[in-house]
Scaffold this motif. Sequence first.
Motif, PDB file in Angstrom:
ATOM      1  N   GLU A   1       0.949  -1.207  -0.250  1.00  0.00           N
ATOM      2  CA  GLU A   1       0.259  -0.160   0.256  1.00  0.00           C
ATOM      3  C   GLU A   1       1.033   1.367  -0.225  1.00  0.00           C
ATOM      4  O   GLU A   1       1.716   1.145  -0.117  1.00  0.00           O
TER       5      GLU A   1
ATOM      6  N   ARG B   1       2.625   4.748   1.473  1.00  0.00           N
ATOM      7  CA  ARG B   1       3.479   4.831   2.489  1.00  0.00           C
ATOM      8  C   ARG B   1       2.487   5.358   3.827  1.00  0.00           C
ATOM      9  O   ARG B   1       1.607   5.509   3.652  1.00  0.00           O
TER      10      ARG B   1
ATOM     11  N   ALA C   1      -5.410   3.352   5.004  1.00  0.00           N
ATOM     12  CA  ALA C   1      -5.773   2.326   5.282  1.00  0.00           C
ATOM     13  C   ALA C   1      -4.670   1.355   6.467  1.00  0.00           C
ATOM     14  O   ALA C   1      -3.768   1.207   5.181  1.00  0.00           O
ATOM     15  N   GLY C   2      -5.177   0.817   6.945  1.00  0.00           N
ATOM     16  CA  GLY C   2      -4.388  -0.175   7.735  1.00  0.00           C
ATOM     17  C   GLY C   2      -2.383   0.155   7.948  1.00  0.00           C
ATOM     18  O   GLY C   2      -2.062  -0.357   6.943  1.00  0.00           O
ATOM     19  N   GLY C   3      -2.462   1.186   8.153  1.00  0.00           N
ATOM     20  CA  GLY C   3      -1.065   1.475   8.617  1.00  0.00           C
ATOM     21  C   GLY C   3      -1.115   2.630   9.583  1.00  0.00           C
ATOM     22  O   GLY C   3      -2.104   2.824  10.332  1.00  0.00           O
ATOM     23  N   PHE C   4      -0.046   2.771  10.553  1.00  0.00           N
ATOM     24  CA  PHE C   4      -0.211   3.574  11.161  1.00  0.00           C
ATOM     25  C   PHE C   4      -0.149   4.783  10.796  1.00  0.00           C
ATOM     26  O   PHE C   4       0.872   5.486  10.153  1.00  0.00           O
TER      27      PHE C   4
ATOM     28  N   LYS D   1       4.439  -1.482  10.591  1.00  0.00           N
ATOM     29  CA  LYS D   1       3.333  -2.326  10.606  1.00  0.00           C
ATOM     30  C   LYS D   1       3.534  -3.478  10.210  1.00  0.00           C
ATOM     31  O   LYS D   1       3.250  -4.676  10.464  1.00  0.00           O
TER      32      LYS D   1
ATOM     33  N   THR E   1      -5.426   0.453  14.855  1.00  0.00           N
ATOM     34  CA  THR E   1      -4.207  -0.187  13.908  1.00  0.00           C
ATOM     35  C   THR E   1      -4.556  -1.512  13.979  1.00  0.00           C
ATOM     36  O   THR E   1      -4.336  -2.493  12.837  1.00  0.00           O
TER      37      THR E   1
ATOM     38  N   CYS F   1      -7.253  -3.209  12.874  1.00  0.00           N
ATOM     39  CA  CYS F   1      -7.475  -3.657  10.806  1.00  0.00           C
ATOM     40  C   CYS F   1      -5.667  -4.523  10.677  1.00  0.00           C
ATOM     41  O   CYS F   1      -6.655  -4.889   9.614  1.00  0.00           O
ATOM     42  N   LEU F   2      -5.144  -4.142  11.012  1.00  0.00           N
ATOM     43  CA  LEU F   2      -3.951  -4.873   9.788  1.00  0.00           C
ATOM     44  C   LEU F   2      -4.377  -6.670  10.262  1.00  0.00           C
ATOM     45  O   LEU F   2      -3.928  -7.831   9.136  1.00  0.00           O
TER      46      LEU F   2
ATOM     47  N   GLU G   1      -7.020  -7.782   7.846  1.00  0.00           N
ATOM     48  CA  GLU G   1      -6.116  -8.688   6.511  1.00  0.00           C
ATOM     49  C   GLU G   1      -4.984  -9.474   6.497  1.00  0.00           C
ATOM     50  O   GLU G   1      -4.798 -10.690   5.579  1.00  0.00           O
TER      51      GLU G   1
END
Lengths: 82, 140
Positions: A2, A4, A8-11, A44, B23, B26-27, B30
């Motif tokens: 994704e 950087r 969505a889905g990351g800090f 992540k 977070t 969410c991860l 996935e």
Amino acid sequence: MEERGGGAGGFRKDTVDRLLRLHFRDGRTRVSADAQLLMAELLKVFVREAAARAARQAQAEDLNKVDIEQLEKVLPQLLLDF
Amino acid sequence: MAAAGGEQQQMLTQRLKAAVHYTVGCLCQEVEEDKDVQFSKQSIAAISEITFRQCEIFARDLEMFARHAKRTTVTTEDVKLLARRSNSLLKYITQKSEELASSNMEQKEKKKKKSSAAKGERTPGEQEAAVTENEDSNMA
């Protein structure tokens, strides 16, 4: 992969900055913008690695639900790798 | 006063923990879709707590690395040093850092072109974008 940093889905960059500053001993310590993004990426990877290893452990035990037990088994090696 | 400060600190910690937990949730989702497994709520909470505590180790290390290089600002070099233990991780992080550096260069060039080209002809929207870009780079 994704985009950087945030999204969505990351800090988020800001979250990472605050997390790090919470633990700095010296108040003068700053984090550059690039370093914030890179740390977000590293965190992540850390989380995904923890989740993936626990999932693999569960599958090795013929389970389809990951519980704390599986996580505990992969934790020592995970912490050695980071 | 000190008690109020401590309370505020605790509030901040709680909020940060909540952000990390969200977070991580969410991860994990996935990974669930990827690997076709389910994570129990407790295991997600445990991963969040592990991540939060790992941040303390990361932060202390980064601060030390920066200070070792006589800097007070943590840079990407320090983050790379953090990932030294695993070869594949180091490779991945180095690649990401190069991507970041090159995208920064592009942005700088764009800015140069923008400012050297039509200075008076900027639309308000473009101007706004330029301002937010500036704020971003000042975040350091």
